[in-house]
Motif scaffolding. Structure first.
Motif, PDB file in Angstrom:
ATOM      1  N   LYS A 388     -18.218   9.983  10.318  1.00  7.53           N
ATOM      2  CA  LYS A 388     -17.980   9.594   8.941  1.00  7.53           C
ATOM      3  C   LYS A 388     -19.241   8.959   8.366  1.00  7.53           C
ATOM      4  O   LYS A 388     -19.857   8.090   8.981  1.00  7.53           O
ATOM      5  N   PHE A 389     -19.593   9.397   7.154  1.00 16.24           N
ATOM      6  CA  PHE A 389     -20.712   8.822   6.422  1.00 16.24           C
ATOM      7  C   PHE A 389     -20.151   7.860   5.373  1.00 16.24           C
ATOM      8  O   PHE A 389     -19.213   8.195   4.644  1.00 16.24           O
ATOM      9  N   TRP A 390     -20.770   6.673   5.291  1.00 13.43           N
ATOM     10  CA  TRP A 390     -20.305   5.626   4.396  1.00 13.43           C
ATOM     11  C   TRP A 390     -21.444   5.162   3.498  1.00 13.43           C
ATOM     12  O   TRP A 390     -22.607   5.204   3.881  1.00 13.43           O
ATOM     13  N   ARG A 391     -21.058   4.673   2.324  1.00 14.63           N
ATOM     14  CA  ARG A 391     -22.011   4.010   1.435  1.00 14.63           C
ATOM     15  C   ARG A 391     -21.655   2.536   1.352  1.00 14.63           C
ATOM     16  O   ARG A 391     -20.515   2.177   1.057  1.00 14.63           O
ATOM     17  N   CYS A 392     -22.648   1.701   1.627  1.00 15.40           N
ATOM     18  CA  CYS A 392     -22.449   0.253   1.584  1.00 15.40           C
ATOM     19  C   CYS A 392     -22.857  -0.262   0.205  1.00 15.40           C
ATOM     20  O   CYS A 392     -23.922   0.092  -0.306  1.00 15.40           O
ATOM     21  N   SER A 393     -22.010  -1.110  -0.388  1.00 19.50           N
ATOM     22  CA  SER A 393     -22.296  -1.623  -1.723  1.00 19.50           C
ATOM     23  C   SER A 393     -23.479  -2.591  -1.687  1.00 19.50           C
ATOM     24  O   SER A 393     -23.933  -3.014  -0.629  1.00 19.50           O
ATOM     25  N   ASN A 394     -23.942  -2.974  -2.875  1.00 13.62           N
ATOM     26  CA  ASN A 394     -25.138  -3.810  -2.971  1.00 13.62           C
ATOM     27  C   ASN A 394     -24.974  -5.159  -2.286  1.00 13.62           C
ATOM     28  O   ASN A 394     -25.893  -5.665  -1.669  1.00 13.62           O
ATOM     29  N   ASN A 395     -23.820  -5.744  -2.394  1.00 19.34           N
ATOM     30  CA  ASN A 395     -23.603  -7.077  -1.814  1.00 19.34           C
ATOM     31  C   ASN A 395     -22.897  -7.022  -0.464  1.00 19.34           C
ATOM     32  O   ASN A 395     -22.396  -8.039   0.010  1.00 19.34           O
ATOM     33  N   PHE A 396     -22.823  -5.842   0.148  1.00 16.50           N
ATOM     34  CA  PHE A 396     -22.221  -5.648   1.476  1.00 16.50           C
ATOM     35  C   PHE A 396     -20.741  -6.030   1.500  1.00 16.50           C
ATOM     36  O   PHE A 396     -20.211  -6.344   2.559  1.00 16.50           O
ATOM     37  N   LYS A 397     -20.092  -5.982   0.348  1.00 16.82           N
ATOM     38  CA  LYS A 397     -18.683  -6.377   0.300  1.00 16.82           C
ATOM     39  C   LYS A 397     -17.718  -5.206   0.446  1.00 16.82           C
ATOM     40  O   LYS A 397     -16.507  -5.415   0.548  1.00 16.82           O
ATOM     41  N   SER A 398     -18.226  -3.979   0.476  1.00 13.01           N
ATOM     42  CA  SER A 398     -17.327  -2.827   0.587  1.00 13.01           C
ATOM     43  C   SER A 398     -18.041  -1.658   1.235  1.00 13.01           C
ATOM     44  O   SER A 398     -19.267  -1.536   1.163  1.00 13.01           O
ATOM     45  N   LEU A 399     -17.237  -0.782   1.854  1.00 17.10           N
ATOM     46  CA  LEU A 399     -17.707   0.471   2.440  1.00 17.10           C
ATOM     47  C   LEU A 399     -16.933   1.616   1.803  1.00 17.10           C
ATOM     48  O   LEU A 399     -15.698   1.652   1.886  1.00 17.10           O
ATOM     49  N   LEU A 400     -17.641   2.547   1.193  1.00 22.38           N
ATOM     50  CA  LEU A 400     -17.012   3.661   0.515  1.00 22.38           C
ATOM     51  C   LEU A 400     -17.298   4.949   1.283  1.00 22.38           C
ATOM     52  O   LEU A 400     -18.462   5.247   1.583  1.00 22.38           O
ATOM     53  N   PRO A 401     -16.256   5.726   1.642  1.00 18.45           N
ATOM     54  CA  PRO A 401     -16.486   6.968   2.405  1.00 18.45           C
ATOM     55  C   PRO A 401     -17.154   8.028   1.546  1.00 18.45           C
ATOM     56  O   PRO A 401     -16.841   8.193   0.361  1.00 18.45           O
ATOM     57  N   LEU A 402     -18.089   8.761   2.164  1.00 22.78           N
ATOM     58  CA  LEU A 402     -18.787   9.843   1.473  1.00 22.78           C
ATOM     59  C   LEU A 402     -18.233  11.198   1.889  1.00 22.78           C
ATOM     60  O   LEU A 402     -17.661  11.928   1.078  1.00 22.78           O
ATOM     61  N   PHE A 403     -18.392  11.565   3.155  1.00 27.74           N
ATOM     62  CA  PHE A 403     -17.875  12.827   3.680  1.00 27.74           C
ATOM     63  C   PHE A 403     -17.826  12.737   5.200  1.00 27.74           C
ATOM     64  O   PHE A 403     -18.356  11.795   5.806  1.00 27.74           O
ATOM     65  N   ASN A 404     -17.166  13.731   5.816  1.00 24.00           N
ATOM     66  CA  ASN A 404     -17.022  13.792   7.278  1.00 24.00           C
ATOM     67  C   ASN A 404     -17.737  15.031   7.827  1.00 24.00           C
ATOM     68  O   ASN A 404     -17.815  16.071   7.157  1.00 24.00           O
ATOM     69  N   VAL A 405     -18.230  14.887   9.058  1.00 22.66           N
ATOM     70  CA  VAL A 405     -18.828  16.012   9.773  1.00 22.66           C
ATOM     71  C   VAL A 405     -18.097  16.136  11.113  1.00 22.66           C
ATOM     72  O   VAL A 405     -18.203  15.235  11.956  1.00 22.66           O
ATOM     73  N   PRO A 406     -17.349  17.216  11.326  1.00 21.85           N
ATOM     74  CA  PRO A 406     -16.613  17.363  12.596  1.00 21.85           C
ATOM     75  C   PRO A 406     -17.507  17.915  13.704  1.00 21.85           C
ATOM     76  O   PRO A 406     -18.240  18.886  13.511  1.00 21.85           O
ATOM     77  N   ILE A 407     -17.463  17.281  14.868  1.00 22.60           N
ATOM     78  CA  ILE A 407     -18.189  17.719  16.064  1.00 22.60           C
ATOM     79  C   ILE A 407     -17.264  17.536  17.260  1.00 22.60           C
ATOM     80  O   ILE A 407     -16.596  16.500  17.370  1.00 22.60           O
ATOM     81  N   LYS A 408     -17.253  18.471  18.158  1.00 22.88           N
ATOM     82  CA  LYS A 408     -16.360  18.394  19.307  1.00 22.88           C
ATOM     83  C   LYS A 408     -16.888  17.397  20.340  1.00 22.88           C
ATOM     84  O   LYS A 408     -18.064  17.410  20.665  1.00 22.88           O
ATOM     85  N   GLY A 409     -15.985  16.551  20.832  1.00 25.01           N
ATOM     86  CA  GLY A 409     -16.361  15.645  21.910  1.00 25.01           C
ATOM     87  C   GLY A 409     -16.200  14.181  21.554  1.00 25.01           C
ATOM     88  O   GLY A 409     -15.888  13.806  20.419  1.00 25.01           O
ATOM     89  N   PHE A 410     -16.404  13.349  22.542  1.00 17.42           N
ATOM     90  CA  PHE A 410     -16.349  11.902  22.409  1.00 17.42           C
ATOM     91  C   PHE A 410     -17.742  11.445  21.953  1.00 17.42           C
ATOM     92  O   PHE A 410     -18.719  11.623  22.671  1.00 17.42           O
ATOM     93  N   ILE A 411     -17.853  10.866  20.772  1.00 15.76           N
ATOM     94  CA  ILE A 411     -19.148  10.484  20.220  1.00 15.76           C
ATOM     95  C   ILE A 411     -19.575   9.151  20.827  1.00 15.76           C
ATOM     96  O   ILE A 411     -18.953   8.121  20.600  1.00 15.76           O
ATOM     97  N   ASN A 412     -20.662   9.193  21.614  1.00 18.99           N
ATOM     98  CA  ASN A 412     -21.135   8.008  22.331  1.00 18.99           C
ATOM     99  C   ASN A 412     -22.390   7.383  21.736  1.00 18.99           C
ATOM    100  O   ASN A 412     -22.807   6.313  22.190  1.00 18.99           O
ATOM    101  N   GLY A 413     -23.005   8.028  20.756  1.00 18.16           N
ATOM    102  CA  GLY A 413     -24.213   7.460  20.174  1.00 18.16           C
ATOM    103  C   GLY A 413     -24.579   8.127  18.867  1.00 18.16           C
ATOM    104  O   GLY A 413     -24.418   9.342  18.711  1.00 18.16           O
ATOM    105  N   LEU A 414     -25.077   7.302  17.911  1.00 17.56           N
ATOM    106  CA  LEU A 414     -25.534   7.784  16.611  1.00 17.56           C
ATOM    107  C   LEU A 414     -26.850   7.084  16.286  1.00 17.56           C
ATOM    108  O   LEU A 414     -26.885   5.865  16.156  1.00 17.56           O
TER     109      LEU A 414
END
Length: 456
Positions: A388-414
């Motif tokens: 999931k990609f998120w956008r953080c607001s200017n004052n870090f008070k909210s996280l707004l979702p942008l879009f999702n990228v599906p990948i198979k497997g257990f995600i262990n690092g980004l």
């Protein structure tokens, strides 16, 4: 005649001078001095001659503060010339605005407080390249990227380490452990490798036995080993400025090492449970995740103090720096949280960030988080294979979702590349620490996602 008057008395001669080494040396020095004085140049010529100086006559008497002002004016004129060429017109007002923005960005960048708005200009990523190698037989646990974005390094539970060339998307070098013919080798890992850290001069890797091996990041040649942890090393970070290595472990401790002398420096105590991950906010400031302790700690190394931040429940398994004063965490209860160093509770908390698992009705595990440094772009990954990609607001008070990228497997690092053009994703068929959840039919791979930013 007086008794004291004597006739034919000659004057007494001086005794002969003895020739000694001291007299010879004195004569030589006097002769040398006479030779120097009797050279072609007169004394007046020596007095008039000035010592050599690379500076002009006007710069010889400039103070340090005046020199700084001159350098600042020169730097400002160079920026004005660059911006004027970029604008290609004579708009002085716009030129002044651009120069002022450049100066502000330079100051914030030096302080580590530069925030660039990129999330709104990011489009859905479709250019995805999968990297796979047979040496990674078991789940890949971690990945790091070199400072020049040329190489990516990955490690796995089968004790292997692979160096990937990001330009060709192929394996450059690899280190593997032959389990069919096990043989003890002090320069290689014999247990699952859980963590990696890279700098300009060192590549450090930590395994489940507590051993840390240091190598050359280009050739992967062995430099030395560091021992001291009593359990698995779950996180590593290298400070380029001081050549210090920081490590966290399942033994509830954080240790500091000197990579130049390959020696132990000190241990930081405070965690009451396994330390699951760590990152570096500043040169002498670390942030560590306490796992089931449900706490995050910020360590001030020079002050020998620590700040405690209370979580919202669950096990905090991963932490990532946003800037020098903010960081993001992910928990097994499905929450993604934004923190600031000046507040003990999260500035923003998104519950069930990756939805509910249909099989057991529990929130999907947030197993990895990532942040493009000094920007508003944040990513999170889960056991359901969704990034999931998120956008953080200017004052870090909210996280707004942008879009999702599906990948198979257990995600262990980004991990984002340093220039922000790509996102490296580590996937496996199970979590990097254990086998609590297994994804069937998944091959252990690295994914390189190209990020497309639309200029507005």
């Amino acid at each position: 005649m007086s008794f004291f008057i004597r006739k034919n008395v000659s004057k007494r001669k001086k005794p002969p001078v003895r020739i000694t080494n001291n007299n010879i040396k004195k004569k030589k020095t006097q002769n040398q001095a006479d030779d120097e004085i009797s050279s072609d140049s007169s004394e007046s010529d020596h007095d008039d001659q000035q010592p050599y100086s690379s500076e002009s006559d006007g710069e010889k008497y400039i103070t340090a503060s005046e020199k700084k002002v001159q350098l600042a004016k020169k730097f400002l004129s160079e920026i004005e010339d660059e911006e004027r060429r970029r604008l290609e017109d004579e708009d002085d007002e716009q030129l002044n605005k651009n120069v002022l923005k450049r100066l502000k960005d330079d100051v914030l960048d030096q302080k580590g407080q530069l925030k660039t708005k990129l999330a709104d200009s990011l489009s859905t990523s479709t250019d995805i390249v999968e990297l796979r190698n047979r040496n990674h037989v078991k789940a890949i646990t971690c990945t790091v990227i070199s400072s020049n974005d040329k190489y990516a390094y990955s490690c796995s539970k089968d004790s292997s380490i692979i160096q990937w060339d990001l330009e060709t998307c192929k394996v450059h070098k690899s280190l593997s452990y032959n389990r069919k013919k096990p043989q003890y080798n002090p320069t290689h890992h014999n247990y699952p490798v859980l963590s990696l850290a890279v700098s300009d001069n060192y590549l450090a890797s930590g395994d489940n036995s507590g051993l840390i091996v240091v190598r050359n990041p280009i050739t992967l040649d062995y430099i030395g080993s560091l021992t001291g942890h009593k359990d698995g090393v779950t996180g590593l970070k290298i400070c380029n400025e001081s050549n210090q290595l920081f490590s966290c472990s399942k033994d509830k401790s954080v240790k500091v090492w000197n990579l130049v002398d390959m020696c132990y420096v000190e241990t930081l105590f405070g965690h009451q449970n396994e330390v699951t991950n760590m990152d570096m906010l500043q040169k002498d400031r670390l942030v560590t995740a306490g796992g089931l302790e449900n706490m995050v700690r910020v360590w001030k190394i020079q002050d020998e103090t620590q700040l405690i931040f209370n979580g919202t429940g669950g096990s905090i398994d991963t932490v990532q720096k946003i800037d020098s004063a903010h960081f993001v965490t992910g928990s097994d209860n499905g929450s993604v949280s934004i923190w600031g160093t000046l507040k003990k509770k999260p500035l923003c908390n998104v519950e069930n960030a990756h939805g509910i698992n249909n099989t057991n009705g529990q929130p999907n595990w947030v197993s990895a988080v990532g942040a493009l440094e000094n920007s508003d772009l944040i990513v999170s990954g889960s056991n359901n294979g969704i990034i999931k990609f998120w956008r953080c607001s200017n004052n870090f008070k909210s996280l707004l979702p942008l879009f999702n990228v599906p990948i198979k497997g257990f995600i262990n690092g980004l991990v984002f590349t340093n220039d922000g053009s790509r996102l490296i994703v580590v996937t496996g068929n199970e979590h990097r620490f254990g086998r609590w959840h297994n994804v069937t039919g998944v091959k252990n791979s690295l994914y390189v996602i190209k990020l497309n930013f639309i200029k507005k």
